[in-house]
Design a protein around this motif. Structure first.
Motif, PDB file in Angstrom:
ATOM      1  N   MET A   1       0.836  -1.404  -0.393  1.00  0.00           N
ATOM      2  CA  MET A   1      -0.400  -0.179  -0.224  1.00  0.00           C
ATOM      3  C   MET A   1       0.410   1.792   0.405  1.00  0.00           C
ATOM      4  O   MET A   1       1.789   1.012   0.826  1.00  0.00           O
ATOM      5  CB  MET A   1      -0.537  -0.414   1.133  1.00  0.00           C
ATOM      6  N   ARG A   2       0.730   1.867  -0.685  1.00  0.00           N
ATOM      7  CA  ARG A   2       1.606   3.481  -1.008  1.00  0.00           C
ATOM      8  C   ARG A   2       1.137   4.477   0.301  1.00  0.00           C
ATOM      9  O   ARG A   2      -0.485   4.658   0.363  1.00  0.00           O
ATOM     10  CB  ARG A   2       1.270   4.119  -2.373  1.00  0.00           C
ATOM     11  N   ASP A   3       1.428   5.560   0.526  1.00  0.00           N
ATOM     12  CA  ASP A   3       1.170   6.481   1.725  1.00  0.00           C
ATOM     13  C   ASP A   3       0.911   7.910   0.150  1.00  0.00           C
ATOM     14  O   ASP A   3       1.525   7.818   0.002  1.00  0.00           O
ATOM     15  CB  ASP A   3       2.312   6.986   2.381  1.00  0.00           C
ATOM     16  N   PHE A   4      -0.833   8.580  -0.036  1.00  0.00           N
ATOM     17  CA  PHE A   4      -0.578   8.900  -0.518  1.00  0.00           C
ATOM     18  C   PHE A   4       0.305  10.709  -0.606  1.00  0.00           C
ATOM     19  O   PHE A   4       0.088  11.122  -1.162  1.00  0.00           O
ATOM     20  CB  PHE A   4      -2.359   9.877  -0.570  1.00  0.00           C
ATOM     21  N   ARG A   5       0.422  10.907   1.289  1.00  0.00           N
ATOM     22  CA  ARG A   5       0.985  12.102   1.642  1.00  0.00           C
ATOM     23  C   ARG A   5       2.076  12.066   0.342  1.00  0.00           C
ATOM     24  O   ARG A   5       3.131  13.556   0.321  1.00  0.00           O
ATOM     25  CB  ARG A   5       0.859  11.831   2.540  1.00  0.00           C
ATOM     26  N   LYS A   6       3.379  10.866   0.395  1.00  0.00           N
ATOM     27  CA  LYS A   6       4.069  10.870  -0.337  1.00  0.00           C
ATOM     28  C   LYS A   6       3.897  11.772  -1.437  1.00  0.00           C
ATOM     29  O   LYS A   6       5.608  11.835  -2.010  1.00  0.00           O
ATOM     30  CB  LYS A   6       5.379   9.437  -0.290  1.00  0.00           C
ATOM     31  N   TYR A   7       3.626  11.928  -2.065  1.00  0.00           N
ATOM     32  CA  TYR A   7       3.195  12.260  -3.652  1.00  0.00           C
ATOM     33  C   TYR A   7       3.422  13.775  -3.197  1.00  0.00           C
ATOM     34  O   TYR A   7       2.098  14.682  -3.153  1.00  0.00           O
ATOM     35  CB  TYR A   7       2.331  11.691  -4.449  1.00  0.00           C
ATOM     36  N   ALA A   8       4.151  14.347  -4.700  1.00  0.00           N
ATOM     37  CA  ALA A   8       3.743  16.277  -4.608  1.00  0.00           C
ATOM     38  C   ALA A   8       2.745  16.303  -4.680  1.00  0.00           C
ATOM     39  O   ALA A   8       2.265  17.085  -5.248  1.00  0.00           O
ATOM     40  CB  ALA A   8       5.332  16.408  -5.360  1.00  0.00           C
ATOM     41  N   VAL A   9       1.959  15.645  -6.554  1.00  0.00           N
ATOM     42  CA  VAL A   9       0.971  15.817  -7.105  1.00  0.00           C
ATOM     43  C   VAL A   9      -0.175  15.704  -5.960  1.00  0.00           C
ATOM     44  O   VAL A   9      -1.285  16.528  -6.193  1.00  0.00           O
ATOM     45  CB  VAL A   9       0.969  15.041  -7.901  1.00  0.00           C
ATOM     46  N   TRP A  10       0.019  14.743  -4.856  1.00  0.00           N
ATOM     47  CA  TRP A  10      -0.949  14.678  -3.903  1.00  0.00           C
ATOM     48  C   TRP A  10      -1.449  16.188  -3.136  1.00  0.00           C
ATOM     49  O   TRP A  10      -2.435  16.842  -3.130  1.00  0.00           O
ATOM     50  CB  TRP A  10      -1.085  13.783  -3.061  1.00  0.00           C
ATOM     51  N   GLU A  11      -0.288  16.410  -2.713  1.00  0.00           N
ATOM     52  CA  GLU A  11      -0.053  17.812  -1.684  1.00  0.00           C
ATOM     53  C   GLU A  11      -0.103  19.184  -2.867  1.00  0.00           C
ATOM     54  O   GLU A  11      -1.192  19.678  -2.079  1.00  0.00           O
ATOM     55  CB  GLU A  11       1.583  18.073  -1.477  1.00  0.00           C
ATOM     56  N   GLN A  12      -0.018  19.159  -3.689  1.00  0.00           N
ATOM     57  CA  GLN A  12      -0.180  19.928  -4.549  1.00  0.00           C
ATOM     58  C   GLN A  12      -1.533  20.066  -4.777  1.00  0.00           C
ATOM     59  O   GLN A  12      -2.574  21.571  -4.905  1.00  0.00           O
ATOM     60  CB  GLN A  12       0.551  19.807  -6.080  1.00  0.00           C
ATOM     61  N   SER A  13      -2.192  18.999  -5.350  1.00  0.00           N
ATOM     62  CA  SER A  13      -3.501  19.077  -5.751  1.00  0.00           C
ATOM     63  C   SER A  13      -4.797  19.246  -4.563  1.00  0.00           C
ATOM     64  O   SER A  13      -5.660  20.171  -3.954  1.00  0.00           O
ATOM     65  CB  SER A  13      -4.391  17.487  -6.623  1.00  0.00           C
ATOM     66  N   HIS A  14      -4.412  18.732  -3.225  1.00  0.00           N
ATOM     67  CA  HIS A  14      -4.785  19.476  -2.020  1.00  0.00           C
ATOM     68  C   HIS A  14      -4.367  20.871  -1.512  1.00  0.00           C
ATOM     69  O   HIS A  14      -5.818  21.403  -1.097  1.00  0.00           O
ATOM     70  CB  HIS A  14      -4.172  18.716  -1.057  1.00  0.00           C
ATOM     71  N   ARG A  15      -3.868  21.375  -1.728  1.00  0.00           N
ATOM     72  CA  ARG A  15      -3.068  23.235  -1.698  1.00  0.00           C
ATOM     73  C   ARG A  15      -4.562  23.796  -2.125  1.00  0.00           C
ATOM     74  O   ARG A  15      -5.439  25.030  -2.338  1.00  0.00           O
ATOM     75  CB  ARG A  15      -2.689  23.421  -2.235  1.00  0.00           C
ATOM     76  N   LEU A  16      -4.384  23.409  -3.760  1.00  0.00           N
ATOM     77  CA  LEU A  16      -5.461  23.283  -4.874  1.00  0.00           C
ATOM     78  C   LEU A  16      -6.952  23.354  -4.295  1.00  0.00           C
ATOM     79  O   LEU A  16      -7.769  24.635  -4.640  1.00  0.00           O
ATOM     80  CB  LEU A  16      -5.337  22.934  -6.412  1.00  0.00           C
ATOM     81  N   VAL A  17      -7.282  22.771  -4.209  1.00  0.00           N
ATOM     82  CA  VAL A  17      -8.938  22.162  -3.126  1.00  0.00           C
ATOM     83  C   VAL A  17      -9.076  23.504  -2.487  1.00  0.00           C
ATOM     84  O   VAL A  17      -9.582  23.951  -2.741  1.00  0.00           O
ATOM     85  CB  VAL A  17      -8.429  21.042  -2.922  1.00  0.00           C
ATOM     86  N   LEU A  18      -7.854  22.906  -1.829  1.00  0.00           N
ATOM     87  CA  LEU A  18      -8.180  24.452  -0.331  1.00  0.00           C
ATOM     88  C   LEU A  18      -8.535  25.875  -1.179  1.00  0.00           C
ATOM     89  O   LEU A  18      -9.128  26.874  -0.485  1.00  0.00           O
ATOM     90  CB  LEU A  18      -6.839  24.921   0.835  1.00  0.00           C
ATOM     91  N   GLU A  19      -7.305  26.052  -1.937  1.00  0.00           N
ATOM     92  CA  GLU A  19      -7.448  27.399  -2.558  1.00  0.00           C
ATOM     93  C   GLU A  19      -8.495  27.364  -3.306  1.00  0.00           C
ATOM     94  O   GLU A  19      -9.607  28.757  -3.303  1.00  0.00           O
ATOM     95  CB  GLU A  19      -6.618  27.994  -3.578  1.00  0.00           C
ATOM     96  N   LEU A  20      -9.538  26.863  -3.819  1.00  0.00           N
ATOM     97  CA  LEU A  20     -10.477  26.861  -4.717  1.00  0.00           C
ATOM     98  C   LEU A  20     -12.325  27.364  -4.294  1.00  0.00           C
ATOM     99  O   LEU A  20     -12.724  27.870  -4.419  1.00  0.00           O
ATOM    100  CB  LEU A  20     -10.347  26.282  -5.730  1.00  0.00           C
ATOM    101  N   TYR A  21     -11.456  26.738  -2.726  1.00  0.00           N
ATOM    102  CA  TYR A  21     -12.631  26.750  -1.701  1.00  0.00           C
ATOM    103  C   TYR A  21     -13.185  27.980  -1.352  1.00  0.00           C
ATOM    104  O   TYR A  21     -14.616  28.545  -1.392  1.00  0.00           O
ATOM    105  CB  TYR A  21     -12.626  25.681  -1.002  1.00  0.00           C
ATOM    106  N   GLN A  22     -12.201  28.495  -1.234  1.00  0.00           N
ATOM    107  CA  GLN A  22     -12.027  30.301  -0.648  1.00  0.00           C
ATOM    108  C   GLN A  22     -12.156  30.845  -1.766  1.00  0.00           C
ATOM    109  O   GLN A  22     -13.408  31.713  -1.568  1.00  0.00           O
ATOM    110  CB  GLN A  22     -10.140  30.200  -0.396  1.00  0.00           C
TER     111      GLN A  22
END
Length: 119
Positions: A1-22
């Motif tokens: 099983m992979r840890d999604f937190r280790k993927y830069a693309v996950w981190e960047q997309s998570h930040r974009l979620v937060l930004e677009l919610y605002q």
């Protein structure tokens, strides 16, 4: 099983979620159940599908979920263009979002390509 937190693309997309919610919180109230809802569902789909794919046993399944994330990026790319054209978003806000989306798409594309080569 992979840890999604280790993927830069996950981190960047998570930040974009937060930004677009605002950003979408400032859209007109009449768009709450229309464009705002659609944008939020599409952008949340990106990191969510990366996470779900990380829980899959095979590279092929992981790549499939990354493909779904890629499709959601395509959708959000259009929805943000629409928001700009409807003047809910100015050019100064739109341009950095587009750059982020393209960056995420490139990362997903290369990861999918790598995973498919390993199959």
């Amino acid at each position: 099983m992979r840890d999604f937190r280790k993927y830069a693309v996950w981190e960047q997309s998570h930040r974009l979620v937060l930004e677009l919610y605002q950003i979408t919180a400032r859209f007109p109230n009449e768009e709450k159940f229309g464009l705002v809802s659609q944008i939020r569902r599409a952008i949340v789909s990106v990191p969510t599908n990366i996470c779900e794919g990380c829980g899959k046993a095979s590279e092929k399944d992981f790549a499939r979920f990354l493909g779904i994330s890629f499709g959601s990026c395509q959708e959000i790319e259009y929805l943000m263009l629409l928001a700009k054209d409807l003047e809910y978003l100015n050019e100064r806000s739109y341009d950095p979002i587009q750059i982020e989306i393209v960056s995420i798409k490139k990362q997903l594309y290369h990861l999918i390509k790598k995973l498919n080569a390993e199959v």
